[in-house]
Design a protein around this motif. Structure first.
Motif, short mmCIF file in Angstrom:
data_model
loop_
_atom_site.label_atom_id
_atom_site.label_comp_id
_atom_site.label_asym_id
_atom_site.label_seq_id
_atom_site.Cartn_x
_atom_site.Cartn_y
_atom_site.Cartn_z
N SER A 108 5.35 9.51 6.62
CA SER A 108 4.78 10.76 7.67
C SER A 108 4.10 9.92 8.85
N PHE A 109 4.76 8.88 9.13
CA PHE A 109 3.97 8.10 10.22
C PHE A 109 4.54 8.72 11.67
N GLU A 110 3.60 8.86 12.54
CA GLU A 110 4.09 9.25 13.87
C GLU A 110 2.93 8.24 14.79
N PRO A 111 3.50 7.84 15.95
CA PRO A 111 2.66 7.19 16.65
C PRO A 111 1.15 7.85 16.88
N SER A 169 -4.90 -3.67 -17.25
CA SER A 169 -3.89 -4.03 -16.27
C SER A 169 -4.20 -3.54 -14.68
N VAL A 170 -3.65 -4.40 -13.99
CA VAL A 170 -3.78 -3.83 -12.55
C VAL A 170 -2.47 -3.09 -12.25
N ALA A 171 -1.57 -3.09 -12.83
CA ALA A 171 -0.31 -2.17 -12.50
C ALA A 171 -0.58 -0.73 -11.99
N PRO A 172 -1.26 0.09 -12.63
CA PRO A 172 -1.66 1.27 -12.17
C PRO A 172 -2.22 1.35 -10.94
N ARG A 173 -3.24 0.42 -10.44
CA ARG A 173 -3.82 0.40 -9.18
C ARG A 173 -2.65 -0.08 -8.09
N ILE A 174 -1.76 -0.96 -8.46
CA ILE A 174 -0.79 -1.32 -7.35
C ILE A 174 0.15 -0.29 -7.34
N GLU A 175 0.55 0.64 -8.29
CA GLU A 175 1.60 1.86 -8.33
C GLU A 175 0.81 2.79 -7.34
N GLU A 176 -0.50 3.09 -7.25
CA GLU A 176 -1.19 3.94 -6.41
C GLU A 176 -0.94 3.34 -5.02
N PHE A 177 -1.33 1.98 -4.92
CA PHE A 177 -0.97 1.45 -3.23
C PHE A 177 0.13 1.79 -2.94
N GLU A 178 1.21 1.72 -3.99
CA GLU A 178 2.78 1.79 -3.45
C GLU A 178 2.98 3.26 -3.20
N ARG A 179 2.43 4.25 -3.81
CA ARG A 179 2.58 5.35 -3.51
C ARG A 179 1.82 5.83 -2.11
N ARG A 180 0.91 5.36 -2.06
CA ARG A 180 0.25 5.66 -0.55
C ARG A 180 0.76 5.15 0.55
N VAL A 181 1.13 3.97 0.52
CA VAL A 181 1.87 3.38 1.45
C VAL A 181 3.27 3.97 1.69
N ALA A 182 3.87 4.34 0.72
CA ALA A 182 5.31 5.09 1.06
C ALA A 182 4.92 6.19 1.74
N ALA A 183 3.80 7.17 1.26
CA ALA A 183 3.61 8.21 1.85
C ALA A 183 3.10 8.15 3.36
N GLU A 184 2.50 7.15 3.69
CA GLU A 184 2.23 6.85 5.13
C GLU A 184 3.18 6.56 5.97
N TRP A 185 4.47 5.68 5.17
CA TRP A 185 5.59 5.42 5.99
C TRP A 185 6.30 6.80 6.30
N ARG A 240 -6.37 4.98 13.86
CA ARG A 240 -5.45 5.07 12.77
C ARG A 240 -5.42 3.63 12.09
N ALA A 241 -5.29 2.60 12.88
CA ALA A 241 -5.24 1.23 12.43
C ALA A 241 -6.63 0.90 11.64
N THR A 242 -7.63 1.40 11.84
CA THR A 242 -8.74 1.12 11.24
C THR A 242 -8.70 1.85 9.70
N GLU A 243 -8.15 2.95 9.66
CA GLU A 243 -7.81 3.63 8.52
C GLU A 243 -6.80 2.97 7.63
N TYR A 244 -5.79 2.53 8.23
CA TYR A 244 -4.89 1.55 7.41
C TYR A 244 -5.61 0.27 6.60
N VAL A 245 -6.32 -0.34 7.37
CA VAL A 245 -7.10 -1.42 7.01
C VAL A 245 -8.11 -1.01 5.80
N ARG A 246 -8.66 0.29 5.95
CA ARG A 246 -9.99 0.71 5.06
C ARG A 246 -9.25 1.16 3.89
N GLU A 247 -7.94 1.79 4.23
CA GLU A 247 -7.09 2.47 2.84
C GLU A 247 -6.17 1.52 2.16
#
Length: 116
Positions: free
Chosen positions: A20-23, A2-18, A30-37
């Motif tokens: 804590s986001f500061e310019p 199942s790909v569900a666990p990987r997608i859940e991890e992606f969701e957790r990481r993007v939620a954490a970035e949102w 930072r943009a490169t980090e978001y592309v890579r991660e």
């Protein structure tokens, strides 16, 4: 598998970035980090599923596409551009195949920053 666990991890990481986001002082870094991660791994997971990898049911594809778009929004926000992205992840995969660059996926879809 199942790909569900990987997608859940992606969701957790993007939620954490949102949350804590500061310019960033260095938008490119930072943009490169978001592309890579985020952008790159989401597109690669989609492409893997489409080329004989694990099955990607419709519900999981929609979740993966939502995460892909959230990473693109964060990418653009690094440059001070607020966007409401709704790109098809398939389009991102096609750009990746054409350019071999996840950074190009983000830049070409969002048009941020302007190409010089």
């Amino acid at each position: 598998m199942s790909v569900a666990p990987r997608i859940e991890e992606f969701e957790r990481r993007v939620a954490a970035e949102w949350a804590s986001f500061e310019p960033p002082a260095d938008p490119d870094a930072r943009a490169t980090e978001y592309v890579r991660e985020g952008v790159g791994p989401a597109v690669v997971l989609f492409a893997d599923c489409r080329t004989g990898g694990p099955e990607l049911p419709s519900a999981e594809r929609e979740r993966l596409e939502a995460v892909f778009n959230e990473w693109l929004e964060l990418y653009a926000l690094c440059y001070g551009v607020e966007m409401d992205c709704s790109f098809a992840i398939r389009t991102g995969a096609e750009v990746l195949v054409d350019t071999h660059s996840a950074r190009d996926v983000a830049q070409l879809l969002t048009t941020v920053p302007d190409r010089r």
